[in-house]
Design a protein around this motif. Structure first.
Motif, PDB file in Angstrom:
ATOM      1  N   SER A 128      46.148  38.007  27.573  1.00 29.62           N
ATOM      2  CA  SER A 128      44.895  38.900  27.282  1.00 29.62           C
ATOM      3  C   SER A 128      43.835  38.755  26.396  1.00 29.62           C
ATOM      4  O   SER A 128      42.989  39.298  26.364  1.00 29.62           O
ATOM      5  CB  SER A 128      45.320  39.884  27.642  1.00 29.62           C
ATOM      6  OG  SER A 128      44.372  40.866  28.562  1.00 29.62           O
ATOM      7  N   GLN A 142      44.095  36.604  24.525  1.00 32.97           N
ATOM      8  CA  GLN A 142      42.667  35.216  24.202  1.00 32.97           C
ATOM      9  C   GLN A 142      41.455  35.282  25.570  1.00 32.97           C
ATOM     10  O   GLN A 142      40.422  34.309  24.913  1.00 32.97           O
ATOM     11  CB  GLN A 142      43.907  33.673  24.281  1.00 32.97           C
ATOM     12  CG  GLN A 142      44.865  33.500  23.205  1.00 32.97           C
ATOM     13  CD  GLN A 142      45.627  32.925  23.473  1.00 32.97           C
ATOM     14  OE1 GLN A 142      46.027  32.151  24.591  1.00 32.97           O
ATOM     15  NE2 GLN A 142      46.229  32.298  22.458  1.00 32.97           N
ATOM     16  N   ARG A 143      41.884  35.493  26.332  1.00 40.57           N
ATOM     17  CA  ARG A 143      40.969  35.141  27.399  1.00 40.57           C
ATOM     18  C   ARG A 143      39.341  36.174  27.022  1.00 40.57           C
ATOM     19  O   ARG A 143      38.252  36.335  27.108  1.00 40.57           O
ATOM     20  CB  ARG A 143      41.617  35.928  28.610  1.00 40.57           C
ATOM     21  CG  ARG A 143      41.922  35.006  28.926  1.00 40.57           C
ATOM     22  CD  ARG A 143      42.353  36.167  30.732  1.00 40.57           C
ATOM     23  NE  ARG A 143      43.590  34.895  31.098  1.00 40.57           N
ATOM     24  CZ  ARG A 143      44.516  34.928  32.134  1.00 40.57           C
ATOM     25  NH1 ARG A 143      44.567  36.391  32.659  1.00 40.57           N
ATOM     26  NH2 ARG A 143      44.927  34.064  32.174  1.00 40.57           N
ATOM     27  N   THR A 144      39.750  37.508  26.332  1.00 43.04           N
ATOM     28  CA  THR A 144      38.957  38.464  25.953  1.00 43.04           C
ATOM     29  C   THR A 144      38.060  37.928  24.153  1.00 43.04           C
ATOM     30  O   THR A 144      37.198  37.808  24.663  1.00 43.04           O
ATOM     31  CB  THR A 144      39.581  40.025  25.141  1.00 43.04           C
ATOM     32  OG1 THR A 144      40.268  40.034  26.218  1.00 43.04           O
ATOM     33  CG2 THR A 144      38.117  40.999  24.623  1.00 43.04           C
ATOM     34  N   GLU A 181      37.297  34.581  24.162  1.00 44.11           N
ATOM     35  CA  GLU A 181      36.956  33.092  24.788  1.00 44.11           C
ATOM     36  C   GLU A 181      35.603  33.911  24.819  1.00 44.11           C
ATOM     37  O   GLU A 181      34.671  33.874  25.318  1.00 44.11           O
ATOM     38  CB  GLU A 181      38.061  32.896  26.026  1.00 44.11           C
ATOM     39  CG  GLU A 181      38.838  31.931  24.775  1.00 44.11           C
ATOM     40  CD  GLU A 181      39.781  31.495  26.379  1.00 44.11           C
ATOM     41  OE1 GLU A 181      40.297  31.476  27.397  1.00 44.11           O
ATOM     42  OE2 GLU A 181      41.288  30.289  25.508  1.00 44.11           O
ATOM     43  N   ARG A 182      35.561  35.026  26.084  1.00 40.01           N
ATOM     44  CA  ARG A 182      34.425  35.582  26.922  1.00 40.01           C
ATOM     45  C   ARG A 182      33.741  36.196  25.890  1.00 40.01           C
ATOM     46  O   ARG A 182      32.798  36.301  26.514  1.00 40.01           O
ATOM     47  CB  ARG A 182      35.562  37.136  27.477  1.00 40.01           C
ATOM     48  CG  ARG A 182      34.240  37.631  28.990  1.00 40.01           C
ATOM     49  CD  ARG A 182      33.269  36.450  29.506  1.00 40.01           C
ATOM     50  NE  ARG A 182      32.576  36.624  30.214  1.00 40.01           N
ATOM     51  CZ  ARG A 182      31.057  36.785  30.181  1.00 40.01           C
ATOM     52  NH1 ARG A 182      30.987  35.618  30.300  1.00 40.01           N
ATOM     53  NH2 ARG A 182      30.107  36.820  31.090  1.00 40.01           N
TER      54      ARG A 182
END
Length: 111
Positions: A63, A65-67, A69-70
């Protein structure tokens, strides 16, 4: 200590605190889940809680990492938009200056 080093230190501390909080949340969630399984032995409960916590941390990491990246995608998008707006503003200022200069020359030539 330079500003960059201070910023790095603060980020490392924040990372450690975030990880510690996630571990504690994982332990609490594991304990809640294990308490619903009253038929587990103590060793099974410990094993279940350990695996649950590990999975919880893995999900939290994904989660985060996705945040990140976004956030990086949005930063690039907004930086590109800002550059385009800044270029447009400079172009309008140059055009306005040219019009003002031409007007001034015409007024001086007519006088």
């Amino acid at each position: 200590m330079s500003t960059g080093e201070e910023r790095t230190l603060v980020q490392e501390i924040e990372g450690h605190l975030l990880l510690a909080a996630a571990r504690e949340e994982g332990r609490a969630a594991a304990a809640r889940a294990a308490s619903r399984l009253g038929w587990l032995t103590d060793s099974q409960r410990d094993d279940f809680e350990r695996h649950f916590e590990t999975e919880y941390l893995a999900l939290a990491r994904v989660s985060w990492q996705r945040t990140a990246e976004r956030a990086e995608q949005l930063r690039h998008t907004y930086e590109a938009r800002y550059r385009a707006l800044r270029q447009r503003l400079v172009a309008w200022c140059v055009l306005g200056g040219a019009v003002l200069a031409a007007t001034s020359l015409l007024v001086l030539a007519a006088a």
